[in-house]
Design a protein around this motif. Structure first.
Motif, PDB file in Angstrom:
ATOM      1  N   LEU A  75       0.815  -1.221   0.000  1.00 27.85           N
ATOM      2  CA  LEU A  75       0.000   0.000   0.000  1.00 27.85           C
ATOM      3  C   LEU A  75       0.839   1.257   0.000  1.00 27.85           C
ATOM      4  N   THR A  76       2.122   1.150   0.325  1.00 28.03           N
ATOM      5  CA  THR A  76       2.934   2.356   0.397  1.00 28.03           C
ATOM      6  C   THR A  76       4.002   2.345  -0.666  1.00 28.03           C
ATOM      7  N   ARG A  77       3.669   1.872  -1.835  1.00 30.48           N
ATOM      8  CA  ARG A  77       4.621   1.937  -2.935  1.00 30.48           C
ATOM      9  C   ARG A  77       4.817   3.383  -3.344  1.00 30.48           C
TER      10      ARG A  77
ATOM     11  N   ALA B  81      -0.997   1.296  11.009  1.00 32.75           N
ATOM     12  CA  ALA B  81      -2.060   2.285  10.801  1.00 32.75           C
ATOM     13  C   ALA B  81      -1.464   3.685  10.718  1.00 32.75           C
ATOM     14  N   ILE B  82      -0.506   3.978  11.601  1.00 30.51           N
ATOM     15  CA  ILE B  82       0.143   5.297  11.581  1.00 30.51           C
ATOM     16  C   ILE B  82       0.907   5.484  10.277  1.00 30.51           C
ATOM     17  N   ILE B  83       1.612   4.426   9.828  1.00 32.78           N
ATOM     18  CA  ILE B  83       2.391   4.555   8.597  1.00 32.78           C
ATOM     19  C   ILE B  83       1.478   4.825   7.413  1.00 32.78           C
ATOM     20  N   ILE B  84       0.326   4.146   7.364  1.00 32.60           N
ATOM     21  CA  ILE B  84      -0.585   4.383   6.242  1.00 32.60           C
ATOM     22  C   ILE B  84      -1.147   5.793   6.307  1.00 32.60           C
ATOM     23  N   ALA B  85      -1.457   6.276   7.513  1.00 26.40           N
ATOM     24  CA  ALA B  85      -1.957   7.649   7.637  1.00 26.40           C
ATOM     25  C   ALA B  85      -0.889   8.650   7.205  1.00 26.40           C
ATOM     26  N   ARG B  88      -0.602   8.780   3.416  1.00 33.05           N
ATOM     27  CA  ARG B  88      -1.644   9.559   2.759  1.00 33.05           C
ATOM     28  C   ARG B  88      -1.290  11.033   2.721  1.00 33.05           C
ATOM     29  N   HIS B  89      -0.604  11.503   3.752  1.00 30.76           N
ATOM     30  CA  HIS B  89      -0.316  12.939   3.823  1.00 30.76           C
ATOM     31  C   HIS B  89       0.942  13.289   3.054  1.00 30.76           C
ATOM     32  N   TYR B  90       2.025  12.507   3.242  1.00 38.78           N
ATOM     33  CA  TYR B  90       3.312  12.874   2.669  1.00 38.78           C
ATOM     34  C   TYR B  90       3.591  12.211   1.337  1.00 38.78           C
ATOM     35  N   LYS B  91       2.708  11.260   0.933  1.00 43.83           N
ATOM     36  CA  LYS B  91       2.924  10.480  -0.279  1.00 43.83           C
ATOM     37  C   LYS B  91       4.247   9.716  -0.226  1.00 43.83           C
ATOM     38  N   GLY B  92       4.730   9.395   0.952  1.00 40.76           N
ATOM     39  CA  GLY B  92       5.979   8.648   1.080  1.00 40.76           C
ATOM     40  C   GLY B  92       6.210   8.353   2.542  1.00 40.76           C
ATOM     41  N   ILE B  93       7.088   7.398   2.847  1.00 42.46           N
ATOM     42  CA  ILE B  93       7.351   7.104   4.260  1.00 42.46           C
ATOM     43  C   ILE B  93       8.834   7.199   4.559  1.00 42.46           C
ATOM     44  N   ASN B  97      11.948  12.866   5.761  1.00 41.90           N
ATOM     45  CA  ASN B  97      11.018  13.926   5.385  1.00 41.90           C
ATOM     46  C   ASN B  97       9.965  14.180   6.444  1.00 41.90           C
ATOM     47  N   ILE B  98       9.779  13.234   7.355  1.00 42.52           N
ATOM     48  CA  ILE B  98       8.730  13.362   8.362  1.00 42.52           C
ATOM     49  C   ILE B  98       9.351  14.029   9.571  1.00 42.52           C
ATOM     50  N   ASN B  99       9.595  15.341   9.493  1.00 48.21           N
ATOM     51  CA  ASN B  99      10.350  15.994  10.550  1.00 48.21           C
ATOM     52  C   ASN B  99       9.671  17.275  11.021  1.00 48.21           C
ATOM     53  N   LEU B 100       8.318  17.279  11.036  1.00 43.92           N
ATOM     54  CA  LEU B 100       7.614  18.483  11.473  1.00 43.92           C
ATOM     55  C   LEU B 100       7.892  18.813  12.928  1.00 43.92           C
ATOM     56  N   LEU B 101       8.115  17.791  13.777  1.00 48.77           N
ATOM     57  CA  LEU B 101       8.324  18.046  15.196  1.00 48.77           C
ATOM     58  C   LEU B 101       9.781  18.287  15.524  1.00 48.77           C
TER      59      LEU B 101
END
Lengths: 162, 103
Positions: A75-77, B81-85, B88-93, B97-101
């Motif tokens: 799901l995260t491709r 669940a957190i990773i999928i959420a 959805r926001h960042y279009k990537g994991i 890049n996930i460094n807002l805090l």
């Protein structure tokens, strides 16, 4: 003798699969390496006479956790770089090696008070008494049920579409 | 040669160290989660090995392992669940890049 051979084979497989999780370039192949590691750990539980726990490991880790992880990989491709190290690569490598050295040294220099008694053979009945019988761990079983319920509610509420 | 308690403990330490390296030094949030599962598995091996070699009749280590597996399964659920959420926001994991805090 059978325990020795199976331990060494399964240990080599588990360590190789764990290295595969960390070193392989594609995230999907890391997930497959993780599945292999879980199966090897289930085999190690069998060599430790923990038969019920080996079955639980296969059912829950391979059957649920690994499937969920593969689902999340699909799901995260993204147009991603895959499984690459971040800036902290070398210091973490030194730290892990240091941790491994200290643990191995501590294990080898402690004299463990080993008990030569034979283990309980089908462990399911004994575990049933321990978990649900008198003076058992019934309270923790109920708390575990609450934890799972909270997890389900939390996961659904996090991933809901607004 | 006979396999003793030390063999299982050192195997567990090796798996834990590999998981520790992956959890701290990788960018993809999914690989970090996978390495956390590796560490939990290593601890389960330690618990069952101690239960088998030091108190073979009282299976306390195996009971502890069962609850550790329950906690790990719950943690993977919420983590994914957190990773999928986040995806959805960042279009990537990619965690760099996930460094807002970040300060």
């Amino acid at each position: 003798m059978g325990q020795s051979i199976s331990f060494w084979v399964l240990a080599v497989i588990a360590v190789a699969a764990a290295l595969g999780v960390v070193l392989l370039r594609s995230v999907f192949r890391s997930a497959l390496g993780l599945i292999l590691c879980f199966l090897a750990v289930a085999g190690i539980f069998v060599t430790l006479n923990a038969d019920f726990l080996a079955a639980v490991q296969v059912l829950i880790y391979v059957g649920a956790v690994a499937v969920l992880i593969v689902l999340a990989v699909m799901l995260t491709r993204e147009v991603e770089r895959g499984n690459v190290p971040n800036k902290l690569g070398i210091p973490v490598l030194i730290t892990s090696a240091l941790f491994l050295g200290v643990s191995a040294w501590a294990v080898l220099t402690t004299s463990w008070p080993q008990n030569k008694a034979l283990p309980v053979e089908p462990t399911a009945g004994a575990l049933g008494y321990l978990l649900f019988g008198q003076d058992g761990f019934v309270l923790i079983v109920e708390i575990a049920a609450m934890v799972i319920l909270a997890t389900i509610i939390g996961a659904i509420s996090i991933t809901r579409e607004k | 040669m006979t396999v003793g308690l030390e063999h299982y403990l050192i195997l567990s330490a090796v798996l834990f160290a590999i998981g520790l390296y992956g959890a701290l030094a990788k960018r993809s949030a999914l690989v970090i989660l996978m390495c956390i599962e590796l560490m939990l598995n290593a601890v389960n091996i330690t618990l069952v090995a101690f239960s088998r070699y030091i108190t073979p009749v009282a299976l306390t280590g195996q009971v502890f392992s069962i609850f550790s597996i329950v906690a790990a399964a719950a943690e993977v659920t919420v983590g994914l669940a957190i990773i999928i959420a986040i995806y959805r926001h960042y279009k990537g994991i990619d965690t760099s890049n996930i460094n807002l805090l970040k300060w």
